[in-house]
Design an enzyme around this catalytic site. Structure first.
Site, short mmCIF file in Angstrom:
data_model
loop_
_atom_site.label_atom_id
_atom_site.label_comp_id
_atom_site.label_asym_id
_atom_site.label_seq_id
_atom_site.Cartn_x
_atom_site.Cartn_y
_atom_site.Cartn_z
N GLU A 166 24.27 -1.80 9.37
CA GLU A 166 24.72 -3.39 8.90
C GLU A 166 23.55 -3.80 8.04
O GLU A 166 22.32 -3.39 8.04
CB GLU A 166 24.28 -4.00 10.40
N GLU A 187 18.33 -13.67 7.25
CA GLU A 187 18.46 -14.59 8.32
C GLU A 187 17.20 -15.43 8.57
O GLU A 187 16.09 -15.21 7.65
CB GLU A 187 18.31 -13.39 9.48
#
Ligand code: CA
Ligand code: CA
Length: 454
Positions: free
Chosen positions: A140, A145
């Site tokens: 991933e 973020e």
């Protein structure tokens, strides 16, 4: 999603008048072709490009119901609206989109303005088909973020492992940037990017490369287990990554995305020239440079002392009580034997001079046998350097420095670097402008031949 017919008609009329000039498209990036893109300039989400998620199944103990009604286009942006209205057993509503296409390797650029306040967890990330191969067995990639209560920090990460048996590893880096104060990623639009090569992932914010994940960091995982991935954009609310919303949380919140540009790498790599050598792009910025050792935004674009143009580099130490190395670099493709010349202008201000005796700043050329190689590994060959600032350097004058050398055998990349070395928490800053790295285009051997012919 609701789109009244009258509004739609008006939008079409406006587009007809101004369609040519206002419709942007991805800029050319050396070494890449455009794979697909979305400017979000239509009236509804392009379902050829996007899947709008509808699920109250949560991960990471987050608290939102992902509803298609929370995702829409407005003023040329994709908008994800987060609200404190309970839905399907969950306290909040939010949105998530997946790209319909999956891609392995390439470059992803997403220009976005993040939601704010406690509990918001906006993310721009890449995920393989976890229905076929359960997470995290094919990895991933988290391009960006953010935690809603940390407006000046974004992070990038890579997750990998096996399943079954479930084994999860991850590596990550926070980044901050300083221009007119610490950059606040909730206040305006910024470009979040990742470049994914077969053996390396590089992460960028506003064109500044801040983090690399290489084969060395992930037990050679890239070679064996990663797969094509879909692009995901969402705002999760609460959960394991951050504190849940509370009375201080401001509702509703909006995650606005101006564009998504996705590129594929060309088969043959083009050679590059140094870009943004004087830190003058976007008025003043570190765009196109790779920073390192920059946890407190101690490597920054500055207007304080500028030799030419509008900006310069300012660099100082990390003040972390141990010897630290901070700076930036940029690479050129070269061949063995070529003469390489690096140069810069340097300034030290008397009101922030090199205190104590241990601080030192150097101009370097690092040679690599592998493009985008990692310093200190087998990728790295050798360096040449010259000191451009230490305790003996004069204050309040610009000086010019130059180093030159021939690229050693096996060299494929020469990297120009400025490094501030701070062993003992001593103060002082160095300003650098007009950094340059040149291939002279003439090897030492050819020079001698030319002399003979004369
Ligand atoms: Ca747009
Ligand atoms: Ca400049």
């Amino acid at each position: 999603m609701v789109c009244p017919l009258r509004k739609l008609t008006l939008a079409v009329f406006v587009l007809t008048l101004f369609a040519g000039p206002i419709l942007a498209q991805p800029p050319a990036i050396p070494g890449y072709d455009v794979a697909w893109y979305d400017e979000f300039s239509g009236s509804s989400i392009d379902t050829n490009k996007w899947i709008v998620i509808n699920t109250n199944q949560t991960t990471n103990n987050s608290l939102q119901d992902y509803l298609p009604s929370q995702v829409y286009l407005s003023n040329g942006n994709l908008v994800i609206k987060s609200e404190d209205i309970p839905s399907r057993g969950l306290p909040y509503r939010s949105g998530q989109v997946f790209s319909t296409s999956a891609q392995q390797y390439g470059r992803w650029d997403v220009r976005a303005k993040l939601p704010g306040t406690r509990g918001m967890w906006p993310a721009i990330w890449l995920l393989p088909d976890v229905g076929q191969n359960p997470w995290p067995s094919q990895g991933e990639i988290d391009i960006m973020e953010n935690r809603g209560d940390e407006p000046t920090i974004t992070s990038s990460a890579f997750h990998w492992g096996t399943n079954p048996p479930f084994v999860h590893h991850f590596v990550f880096a926070n980044q901050q940037s300083f221009r007119n104060g610490l950059e606040n990623y909730h206040d305006g639009f910024h470009v979040y990017s990742a470049e994914w090569d077969p053996d390396q992932i590089r992460f960028y914010v506003d064109g500044v490369h801040h983090y690399t994940v290489s084969q060395y960091a992930v037990n050679e995982f890239f070679d064996t287990q990663s797969a094509p991935m879909q692009l995901i954009i969402n705002t999760a609310i609460g959960g394991d990554f951050l504190d849940n919303p509370d009375g201080t949380t401001v509702w509703p919140q909006y995650f606005e995305v101006d564009y998504v540009y996705v590129y594929q790498k060309q088969a043959t790599e083009t050679s590059q020239t140094i870009e943004n050598p004087g830190f003058d792009e976007n008025n003043f910025s570190l765009s196109k440079w790779t920073t390192f050792g920059n946890p407190i935004a101690n490597v920054r674009a500055s207007t304080q002392h500028v030799r030419d143009g509008s900006g310069a580099l300012k660099v100082f130490g990390q003040f972390n009580s141990s010897t630290n190395y901070s700076g930036l670099e940029q690479a050129l493709t070269v061949q063995p034997g070529l003469e390489i010349v690096a140069s810069c202008d340097r300034f030290i201000a008397s009101n922030d001079s090199i205190n104590g005796t241990s601080n030192r700043c150097v101009l370097k050329i690092d040679y690599y046998r592998k493009r985008n190689g990692i310093f200190g590994t087998a990728d790295y060959i050798s360096s040449i350097e010259t000191t451009i600032a230490d305790t003996n350097s004069p204050n309040d004058v610009w000086d010019n420095f130059e180093i030159r050398g021939n690229a050693p055998a096996e060299t494929v990349e020469a990297r120009l670097a400025v490094v501030f070395i701070q062993p003992n928490n001593e103060g002082g800053a160095v300003h650098v402008d007009n950094l340059d790295l040149k291939r002279t285009g003439v090897s030492g051997l050819r020079l001698r031949q030319f002399d003979t012919n004369r």
